[in-house]
Design an enzyme around this catalytic site. Structure first.
Site, short mmCIF file in Angstrom:
data_model
loop_
_atom_site.label_atom_id
_atom_site.label_comp_id
_atom_site.label_asym_id
_atom_site.label_seq_id
_atom_site.Cartn_x
_atom_site.Cartn_y
_atom_site.Cartn_z
N ALA A 177 3.84 1.93 3.18
CA ALA A 177 4.31 0.99 3.32
C ALA A 177 5.40 1.51 2.00
O ALA A 177 6.41 1.28 2.39
CB ALA A 177 4.16 -0.26 2.30
N ARG A 235 12.96 -4.91 6.60
CA ARG A 235 13.80 -4.90 5.17
C ARG A 235 15.03 -5.13 5.24
O ARG A 235 16.09 -4.78 4.26
CB ARG A 235 13.10 -3.38 4.41
CG ARG A 235 12.29 -3.87 3.11
CD ARG A 235 11.38 -1.79 2.99
NE ARG A 235 12.55 -1.63 1.80
CZ ARG A 235 12.41 -2.23 0.48
NH1 ARG A 235 12.02 -2.39 0.20
NH2 ARG A 235 13.02 -0.79 0.33
N CYS A 294 0.84 -1.15 -0.02
CA CYS A 294 -0.05 -0.01 -0.15
C CYS A 294 0.83 1.68 -0.09
O CYS A 294 2.07 1.34 0.34
CB CYS A 294 -0.42 0.20 0.98
SG CYS A 294 0.25 0.21 2.90
N HIS A 317 5.37 6.24 -2.59
CA HIS A 317 6.57 6.51 -3.38
C HIS A 317 6.85 7.87 -3.43
O HIS A 317 7.48 9.00 -3.15
CB HIS A 317 7.58 5.95 -4.25
CG HIS A 317 7.28 3.97 -4.23
ND1 HIS A 317 7.20 3.49 -4.87
CD2 HIS A 317 7.49 3.88 -2.37
CE1 HIS A 317 7.82 2.23 -4.29
NE2 HIS A 317 7.99 2.43 -2.80
#
Length: 492
Positions: free
Chosen positions: A62, A93, A59, A192
């Site tokens: 994220a 991550r 999403c 992003h």
């Protein structure tokens, strides 16, 4: 597979869908043609996932918190909303960083406003205000705070902008609101973009009138390397050995100060184009700083990238680049000599995000392996424009592939290795298919640079040639109904 066989495979897999779904999904599956200039002529991307299928996407939250902002180590990143989103995205991550966690770095910590029912009903602005005061008291060395909005914040209409503006003045440090509610957009890709816009609006211009930093002729910035398993460090080594000065790297092991200094460099080097092209284009337009993509997976692509970067600078840097390539030749030749005979001819299917479905291809090819299928979770057409030129003719391409499609393609293509994410890992392992988790290197790495290539080659060999696979059978090897069961060394 030939072009006709690949197309027939796509049609066979699509048959299970109702007509409307079949028509939609057909647009996202294609047979590669490297001669096509614009991928939109053959594959559709960045569209809403088909309802009722198991998509592997994330999403907007994220994309912002988990990818772009989260690795900035000297800032506190609040997951503003219920506790689950922050906990699930915490440290998953493997964005390595230096510093003392909880004192001057905060990357692996989970800061959450822990929304409860009363916060949904009455709003969370007062809670956020109080939380920011507590963060200042407990973590005074934090250089700033970001407020990463989860879904409820947008749904109830909390005014995080006004709270952030007020607390920026009260605390005398940046408090940056990021409107990355998970329901926004079709995937993490919009997250992003939203995060890039927040950096544009709140960070990169902060030192425009500050000339105290002494600039140099060889200053560069690494952008879009998240230092997974130490990737940015193994990349930075090569750039510095060329004679370049890395002024900033972000967001992996990055700091707020480095982000502010980035507009002063001579060249921005972008690793993950998808997640950081927006801010790079902004700096080019506003500050005149050019940007360049690079790829440090595998010796072939490393040499290409180092030479391409060196061409931007003078003959000194160009000569240094050749020296660096020559310096490591014996090292990577030895790696290839050891592992290529064990991996030659092995077939790989990839399904990842960002840049890896195309960037890693060269490293596999250096080891004699063939990528027979690749695709992205959240690509745009400009990603496929780049990918189609990297892939062989008739390679299977799949965008936002569904769980069903991925499994069926794997059963029919019969790869020796699948590289994808954590949600797919155990499905394929239970099918008896060797698998590497290629989002965070399956707890290994780095994979960038010459040092990383040795680790990459070892990991691929360790996975494919692991004797455990002798105790399992892939679905296409199991006997048909009515035939005798083949003996197995171990049962599930």
């Amino acid at each position: 597979m030939t072009r006709e066989e690949t197309q027939a495979l796509i049609q066979e897999v699509l048959e299970v869908y109702p007509e409307k779904a079949k028509k939609d999904r057909a647009k996202h599956l294609a047979v590669n043609d490297p001669s096509v200039e614009q991928s939109k002529k053959c594959i559709t991307s960045n569209r809403k996932s088909q309802p009722g299928v198991m998509t592997i996407r994330g999403c907007a939250y994220a994309g912002s918190k988990g990818v772009v902002w989260g690795p900035v180590k000297d800032m506190v990143h609040i997951s503003h909303g219920p506790v689950g989103c922050g906990q699930y995205s915490r440290a998953g991550r493997r964005n390595y960083y230096t510093g003392m966690t909880g004192v001057n770095t905060f990357g692996t910590m989970n800061f959450t406003s822990d929304f409860q029912e009363k916060d949904i009903v009455f709003g969370g602005d007062k809670k956020l205000d109080k939380m920011l005061d507590e963060i200042e008291q407990l973590f005074p060395l934090a250089k700033g705070v970001t407020v990463q909005s989860e879904c409820p914040i947008g749904l109830i209409g909390d005014d995080i902008e006004s709270v952030s503006k007020k607390k920026t003045k009260d605390l005398d440090k940046p408090v940056i609101p990021v409107r990355c509610e998970g329901f926004r957009g079709v995937s993490q890709s919009l997250g992003h973009h939203i995060a890039n816009d927040a950096i544009r609006d709140h960070v990169v211009h902060n030192r425009d009138n500050d000339n105290s930093f002494e600039v140099g002729p060889y200053d560069v910035a690494i952008i879009g390397d998240y230092n997974i398993g130490g990737d940015a460090w193994s990349s930075r080594i090569l750039l510095e050995e060329m004679g370049l000065r890395v002024v900033a790297q972000w967001s992996g092991d990055g700091t707020l100060s480095e982000m502010e200094l980035t507009p002063k460099v001579k060249l921005n080097l972008i690793h993950c184009y998808r997640s950081m092209n927006y801010i790079s284009r902004h700096m080019e337009e506003r500050y005149g700083v050019p940007w360049m993509e690079y790829n440090l997976f595998g010796p072939t692509k490393i040499a290409e990238s180092l030479r391409k970067i060196a061409e931007f600078f003078d003959e000194t840097i160009q000569a240094n680049a050749e020296q660096v390539i020559a310096k490591y030749q014996a090292e990577y030749d030895a790696v290839i000599a050891k592992y290529r005979p064990r991996l030659e001819g092995k077939k790989v299917m990839l399904y990842v995000g960002g840049l890896r479905p195309r960037h890693i291809v060269g490293a596999y090819e250096d080891l004699g392996m063939e990528v027979v299928g690749t695709g992205y979770e959240f690509a745009h057409n400009d990603d496929y424009d780049r990918t189609m030129k990297e892939m062989a003719d008739s390679t299977l391409l799949y965008d936002d592939v569904t769980g069903y499609e991925f499994e069926e393609f794997t059963k029919r293509v019969k790869p020796d290795l699948v590289g994808s994410g954590i949600k797919e890992k155990y499905i394929f392992q239970k099918m008896g298919v060797p698998f590497r988790q290629m989002h965070s290197w399956d707890y290994s790495g780095p994979y960038h640079g010459y040092d990383g290539f040795a680790i990459f080659a070892r990991d691929m060999d360790m996975t494919i040639n692991n004797p455990c696979w002798n105790s399992m059978q892939a679905p296409w090897l199991k006997p048909a109904a009515g035939e005798g069961e083949a003996p197995m060394a171990a049962s599930a």
